[in-house]
Write a protein that holds these residues in place. Structure first.
Motif, PDB file in Angstrom:
ATOM      1  N   UNK A   1     118.103  64.392  56.135  1.00 29.17           N
ATOM      2  CA  UNK A   1     117.967  63.093  56.811  1.00 29.17           C
ATOM      3  C   UNK A   1     116.611  62.971  57.491  1.00 29.17           C
ATOM      4  N   UNK A   2     116.172  64.040  58.158  1.00 31.47           N
ATOM      5  CA  UNK A   2     114.876  64.008  58.842  1.00 31.47           C
ATOM      6  C   UNK A   2     113.739  63.836  57.847  1.00 31.47           C
ATOM      7  N   UNK A   3     113.811  64.536  56.714  1.00 25.77           N
ATOM      8  CA  UNK A   3     112.785  64.413  55.682  1.00 25.77           C
ATOM      9  C   UNK A   3     112.787  63.010  55.087  1.00 25.77           C
ATOM     10  N   UNK A   4     113.987  62.462  54.868  1.00 24.02           N
ATOM     11  CA  UNK A   4     114.101  61.107  54.321  1.00 24.02           C
ATOM     12  C   UNK A   4     113.457  60.089  55.264  1.00 24.02           C
ATOM     13  N   UNK A   5     113.742  60.208  56.542  1.00 24.79           N
ATOM     14  CA  UNK A   5     113.187  59.286  57.533  1.00 24.79           C
ATOM     15  C   UNK A   5     111.684  59.467  57.660  1.00 24.79           C
ATOM     16  N   UNK A   6     111.236  60.718  57.787  1.00 22.31           N
ATOM     17  CA  UNK A   6     109.809  60.994  57.978  1.00 22.31           C
ATOM     18  C   UNK A   6     108.968  60.517  56.798  1.00 22.31           C
ATOM     19  N   UNK A   7     109.529  60.591  55.599  1.00 20.72           N
ATOM     20  CA  UNK A   7     108.769  60.230  54.401  1.00 20.72           C
ATOM     21  C   UNK A   7     108.733  58.731  54.132  1.00 20.72           C
ATOM     22  N   UNK A   8     109.582  57.969  54.830  1.00 25.17           N
ATOM     23  CA  UNK A   8     109.638  56.527  54.555  1.00 25.17           C
ATOM     24  C   UNK A   8     109.181  55.646  55.718  1.00 25.17           C
ATOM     25  N   UNK A   9     109.333  56.105  56.952  1.00 30.68           N
ATOM     26  CA  UNK A   9     108.885  55.263  58.075  1.00 30.68           C
ATOM     27  C   UNK A   9     107.370  55.063  58.045  1.00 30.68           C
ATOM     28  N   UNK A  10     106.649  55.966  57.382  1.00 30.96           N
ATOM     29  CA  UNK A  10     105.188  55.859  57.321  1.00 30.96           C
ATOM     30  C   UNK A  10     104.719  54.803  56.321  1.00 30.96           C
ATOM     31  N   UNK A  11     105.669  54.122  55.663  1.00 36.10           N
ATOM     32  CA  UNK A  11     105.287  53.054  54.736  1.00 36.10           C
ATOM     33  C   UNK A  11     104.722  51.843  55.462  1.00 36.10           C
ATOM     34  N   UNK A  12     104.626  51.906  56.780  1.00 37.33           N
ATOM     35  CA  UNK A  12     103.931  50.861  57.541  1.00 37.33           C
ATOM     36  C   UNK A  12     102.423  50.973  57.361  1.00 37.33           C
ATOM     37  N   UNK A  13     101.960  52.052  56.785  1.00 36.46           N
ATOM     38  CA  UNK A  13     100.524  52.264  56.571  1.00 36.46           C
ATOM     39  C   UNK A  13      99.926  51.158  55.706  1.00 36.46           C
TER      40      UNK A  13
END
Length: 463
Positions: free
Chosen positions: A400-412
């Protein structure tokens, strides 16, 4: 040079090429699988192709085909109008409605960039009209897309859960979905408070539904979604690749216009809504394969309204299909090369599982800020499986942490979602200033997001 080391170098080169050049990483992965498998490992092409994820292929094709038909027949427009109508005259609720609509769209099977492409022009138009901070509005849309992205029938969710299902690790699709949803919802709440949302509580306006209809008429939904492709998948996602209004052409032939002019739901739209509900009930409640259910419902809708399915096959996210299938085929060859065990042993020798989990989260976040989140999930989760199988750390929490960390950065602004928001900035706003604001915000997310996800989902050991 050993096969595991060589395969890691090939993987790194693939990510570099897909980031710097407009190349689909899935295509690169198929080439990498062929060269590594046949030349280095002596595998036959049949053995290499045995790693092709046929089930995942059908699922992504099915859900994106179904969503394309729902988009063409005006069902998505209908849902947008219905949600906006709930706002009434309360301006403060507009950002939350945009968050919720985007979350629902991705939760039922749309790719995150497609959902952002549909909602961002409307959201930023409202921001300009009602003096809402455009950074808050744009980021609420992106976080909404990520909030719904890990539902068990969404592309991200299907990808992650499909990988975990092939292992002996504990699986909890609902926990991963809720973790992503709550995390993004919390970020949205902070954004709302920090960027002036509380000042909107006393502001009211009229004609929100009419304004939503006007926004839909001025921005072609079908054309926008058809033109969306993924960073790292052979696409141009710069602001020049997406016009100022977020369009790339006219609406597809045969796409009904009723949704834009406020007409009531027609038979095809009602059946589509029932189909989406049936998809959730049958696939989740009765554990029937999502791919077969979604494509069956899509064909039923195509038979009910043949005009609405015109062009829908072209809207299937073929670049994502190629990306995921190529990466997972390559990962299968990595397993044959012993790379998975090699990396897992290296992580285990650190002697600090919590630190290793944090490192994996940061790798996922940093790479995803520039490349495809789907690709990094498809690569990192299999590499972490043997390490998680030791039981020293919660597998669901790390996933779950990896899933969140890898997708929340799509704000870039270097990612598809961030670029779409930037391209749809209000006309009277300084684009350079808006770019710097998005860049600064994405920097904060990349720096703090993985650590917070790790602290909440991994360290307590409750997942």
């Amino acid at each position: 040079m050993s096969a595991p080391v060589l395969s890691i170098i090939i993987l790194a080169v693939m990510f570099l090429l897909a980031t710097v050049l407009p190349l689909n990483m899935g295509a690169l992965a198929f080439v990498g699988a062929f060269l590594l498998g046949s030349v280095v490992l002596g595998m036959s092409t049949n053995d290499i192709l045995a790693n092709f994820p046929g089930g995942l292929f059908l699922t992504i094709v099915g859900v994106t085909y179904l969503f394309a038909i729902a988009q063409n027949n005006g069902t998505i427009d209908l849902l947008v109008r219905g949600a906006v109508r709930l706002v009434g005259s309360k301006v403060a609720l507009i950002p939350w409605v945009m968050f919720a609509i985007t979350a629902v769209i991705t939760a039922v099977g749309a790719l995150s960039p497609a959902a952002v492409a549909i909602i961002a022009p409307i959201a930023l138009s409202f921001a300009a009209k009602h003096k809402i901070n455009p950074l808050m509005m744009g980021m609420m849309v992106i976080h909404g897309a990520q909030a719904g992205g890990f539902s068990p029938i969404a592309v991200y969710g299907v990808t992650v859960n499909g990988i975990i299902a092939k292992t002996e690790l504990e699986a909890s699709p609902v926990a991963i979905f809720l973790a992503s949803f709550i995390f993004n919802l919390a970020i949205a709440a902070v954004l709302f408070v920090v960027l002036g949302g509380s000042k909107l509580l006393s502001t009211k306006t009229g004609r929100l539904v009419a304004q939503a209809a006007e926004s839909r008429m001025s921005v072609s939904v079908g054309a926008r979604a058809a033109g969306v492709t993924l960073q790292g998948s052979g696409s141009d996602i710069s602001s020049s690749g997406v016009s100022a209004k977020g369009t790339s052409g006219s609406a597809p032939a045969g796409a009904p216009q009723e949704a834009s002019n406020g007409a009531r739901a027609n038979i095809a739209q009602l059946i589509t809504i029932l189909g989406l509900i049936a998809l959730a009930v049958i696939s989740l409640g009765f554990k029937v394969d999502v791919g077969f259910v979604s494509i069956t419902i899509a064909i039923i809708l195509a038979l009910v309204s043949p005009a609405a399915q015109k062009g829908a096959v072209n809207k299937i996210s073929w670049s994502t299909v190629l990306l995921i299938c190529g990466m997972l085929t390559f990962v299968g060859v990595l397993e044959e090369a012993g790379t998975i065990k090699f990396v897992s042993d290296g992580v285990a020798h650190l002697g600090m599982p919590l630190v290793a989990a944090l490192l994996i989260c940061y790798i996922g976040a940093v790479v995803s800020a520039f490349a495809s989140s789907t690709a990094i999930l498809a690569a990192l989760i299999p590499l972490a499986v043997p390490f998680l199988a030791t039981g020293e750390i919660g597998a669901v929490g790390v996933t779950a942490a990896l899933a969140v960390a890898s997708t929340i950065v799509d704000v870039s602004p270097f990612s598809t979602n961030g670029a779409l928001v930037l391209a749809n900035a209000p006309e009277d706003m300084d684009k350079d200033k808006f770019y710097k604001q998005i860049l600064a915000y994405s920097g904060i997310v990349v720096a703090a997001g993985p650590a917070i996800a790790w602290l909440v989902m991994v360290v307590p050991g409750w997942m």
